[in-house]
Scaffold this active site. Structure first.
Site, PDB file in Angstrom:
ATOM      1  N   HIS A  95      -7.330  -4.662   9.642  1.00  0.00           N
ATOM      2  CA  HIS A  95      -7.051  -5.041   8.069  1.00  0.00           C
ATOM      3  C   HIS A  95      -5.789  -5.393   8.316  1.00  0.00           C
ATOM      4  CE1 HIS A  95      -4.979  -1.237  10.460  1.00  0.00           C
ATOM      5  NE2 HIS A  95      -4.474  -1.476   9.451  1.00  0.00           N
TER       6      HIS A  95
ATOM      7  N   ASN B  37      -7.621  -3.191  14.224  1.00  0.00           N
ATOM      8  CA  ASN B  37      -9.182  -3.446  13.761  1.00  0.00           C
ATOM      9  C   ASN B  37      -9.359  -4.945  12.615  1.00  0.00           C
ATOM     10  OD1 ASN B  37      -8.901  -2.195  11.479  1.00  0.00           O
ATOM     11  ND2 ASN B  37     -10.118  -0.837  11.428  1.00  0.00           N
TER      12      ASN B  37
ATOM     13  N   ASP C 166       0.805  -0.969  -0.212  1.00  0.00           N
ATOM     14  CA  ASP C 166       0.147  -0.038  -0.278  1.00  0.00           C
ATOM     15  C   ASP C 166       0.308   1.177   0.162  1.00  0.00           C
ATOM     16  OD1 ASP C 166       0.917  -0.740   2.861  1.00  0.00           O
ATOM     17  OD2 ASP C 166      -0.629  -1.044   3.663  1.00  0.00           O
TER      18      ASP C 166
ATOM     19  N   GLU D 252      -9.889  -2.426   5.601  1.00  0.00           N
ATOM     20  CA  GLU D 252     -10.870  -2.176   6.457  1.00  0.00           C
ATOM     21  C   GLU D 252     -11.615  -3.008   6.459  1.00  0.00           C
ATOM     22  OE1 GLU D 252      -8.939  -0.149   8.328  1.00  0.00           O
ATOM     23  OE2 GLU D 252      -7.943   2.050   7.548  1.00  0.00           O
TER      24      GLU D 252
HETATM   25  C1  F6R Z   1       1.317  -1.717   5.890  1.00  0.00           C
HETATM   26  C2  F6R Z   1       0.092  -1.870   6.346  1.00  0.00           C
HETATM   27  C3  F6R Z   1      -0.591  -2.293   7.736  1.00  0.00           C
HETATM   28  C4  F6R Z   1       0.029  -2.500   8.977  1.00  0.00           C
HETATM   29  C5  F6R Z   1      -1.153  -2.524  10.187  1.00  0.00           C
HETATM   30  C6  F6R Z   1       0.023  -3.192  11.413  1.00  0.00           C
HETATM   31  O1  F6R Z   1       1.643  -1.819   4.960  1.00  0.00           O
HETATM   32  O2  F6R Z   1      -0.299  -3.242   5.572  1.00  0.00           O
HETATM   33  O3  F6R Z   1      -1.548  -3.066   6.815  1.00  0.00           O
HETATM   34  O4  F6R Z   1       0.941  -3.806   8.586  1.00  0.00           O
HETATM   35  O5  F6R Z   1      -1.743  -1.609   9.720  1.00  0.00           O
HETATM   36  O6  F6R Z   1       0.715  -2.080  11.100  1.00  0.00           O
HETATM   37  P1  F6R Z   1       2.046  -2.229  12.927  1.00  0.00           P
HETATM   38  O7  F6R Z   1       2.706  -3.448  12.175  1.00  0.00           O
HETATM   39  O8  F6R Z   1       2.512  -0.419  12.468  1.00  0.00           O
HETATM   40  O9  F6R Z   1       1.163  -2.548  13.810  1.00  0.00           O
END
Ligand code: F6R
Length: 243
Positions: free
Chosen positions: A138, A136, A67, A143
Site C-alpha cells: 500500500h 502489502n 492520510d 490498499e
Molecule cells: C503513512 C502511510 C503509509 C506508510 C506505510 C509504511 O502516512 O501512508 O502508507 O507509509 O504503512 O509504514 P512504515 O513506514 O511505518 O513502515
C-alpha cells in the site's frame, strides 16, 4: 527510477532529508506531500536539525499529508495530525495554516474527500511526495484492490495493515478500521516522488512493487509508471533488487 542504496536507517534518512532540503531550497514555496509511519521519522529529525542550524527555512512551504484515520481528532495522540505536529511541524518555522491533513472527524465522508481534493488542487499540486510502503504494497492507505482509486477516498484498512499499525496502539482492537487517503492519481500527479524504505521485512514487497507487474493488487507498482521516482532504501530493504 533512481535508486540510492543507504547503509542503514540513519544513512537512508540523511539521504532522504537531503533530497527534501534541495526541494525546499530550490522552491521555498513548494508543496511537500508528507507521510507518517516509521520510515520518514529519521528524515524529519534530520530536517529539524538542519533547520535549527539555520540551513533551512519552511516559512513559505505548504504541506499535504497522505492520510488520516477516520474517527480520530487532531488532539488524539494516535492521529496522524498529532504525529506530524510532534515529529515535525512544532520544531520548524512552518505556518500551521499551510499544513493540510484530512479531517478524521469530518461529519460528511464524501464532503471531506471533496474538500481535500480541492485543497490539493488549489495549492497547484504536489512538488515532492514522500512515501513509505506497506508490507502489502500500500501507498498512503491505498490498499490492494481491483482497481486504482484516483482521488481522496475513505478506505477499510486490511487486516495486515491493522496488525502492522497495532504496534503503535495499546492493542489491535484500538486501531481504527477506516482511514481517509489521498488517491493514486493525486500521488502520481506529484512532480517528484521520494520513496523511503528500510528493513529486510520490506525486501520482498520492494521487489514485487518495482520489478513485478503493474497491478492494483500491489498499489506501489504504479510508481513504475512515474517518470521521476527516487527510491532511497537501506541495504536490507533493497537486498532483493540490488546485488
Ligand atoms: C503513512 C502511510 C503509509 C506508510 C506505510 C509504511 O502516512 O501512508 O502508507 O507509509 O504503512 O509504514 P512504515 O513506514 O511505518 O513502515
Amino acid at each position: 527510477m533512481v535508486i540510492y542504496k543507504a547503509k542503514d536507517y540513519k544513512d537512508m534518512s540523511r539521504k532522504a532529508a537531503n533530497i527534501i532540503s534541495a526541494q525546499v531550497i530550490m522552491k521555498p514555496s513548494c508543496v511537500l506531500g508528507l507521510a507518517t509511519g516509521s520510515s520518514p521519522v529519521g528524515a524529519y529529525k534530520q530536517l529539524i536539525e538542519w533547520y535549527k542550524k539555520g540551513d533551512l527555512d519552511f516559512s513559505e512551504v505548504k504541506t499535504v499529508n497522505l492520510d488520516e484515520y477516520k474517527g480520530l481528532s487532531k488532539e488524539n495522540n494516535q492521529s496522524y495530525y498529532y504525529f506530524m505536529y510532534n515529529q515535525l511541524f512544532k520544531h520548524i518555522n512552518i505556518k500551521l495554516e499551510n499544513t493540510h491533513i484530512p479531517n478524521g472527524i469530518a461529519e460528511e465522508e464524501a464532503a471531506e474527500c471533496e474538500r481535500y481534493n480541492k485543497t490539493i488542487h488549489c495549492l497547484g499540486g504536489i512538488d515532492l511526495q514522500l512515501l513509505g510502503i506497506g508490507h502489502n504494497g500500500h501507498i498512503g492507505f491505498n490498499e490492494p484492490n481491483q482497481a486504482f482509486e484516483k482521488n481522496t477516498h475513505c478506505v477499510a484498512l486490511t487486516e495486515s495493515t491493522i496488525s502492522a499499525n497495532s504496534r503503535l496502539f495499546e492493542n489491535a482492537g484500538e486501531v481504527p478500521r477506516f482511514a481517509y487517503t489521498m488517491g493514486i492519481k493525486t500521488i502520481m500527479q506529484a512532480k517528484k516522488i521520494l520513496v523511503v524504505v528500510s528493513g529486510g521485512d520490506k525486501a520482498e514487497i520492494i521487489k514485487r512493487a518495482f520489478t513485478g507487474p503493474v497491478t492494483p493488487s500491489v498499489p506501489a507498482s504504479i510508481l513504475q509508471m512515474h517518470n521521476d521516482v527516487i527510491l532511497v532504501g537501506d541495504e536490507d530493504a533493497l537486498s532483493e533488487i540490488l546485488l
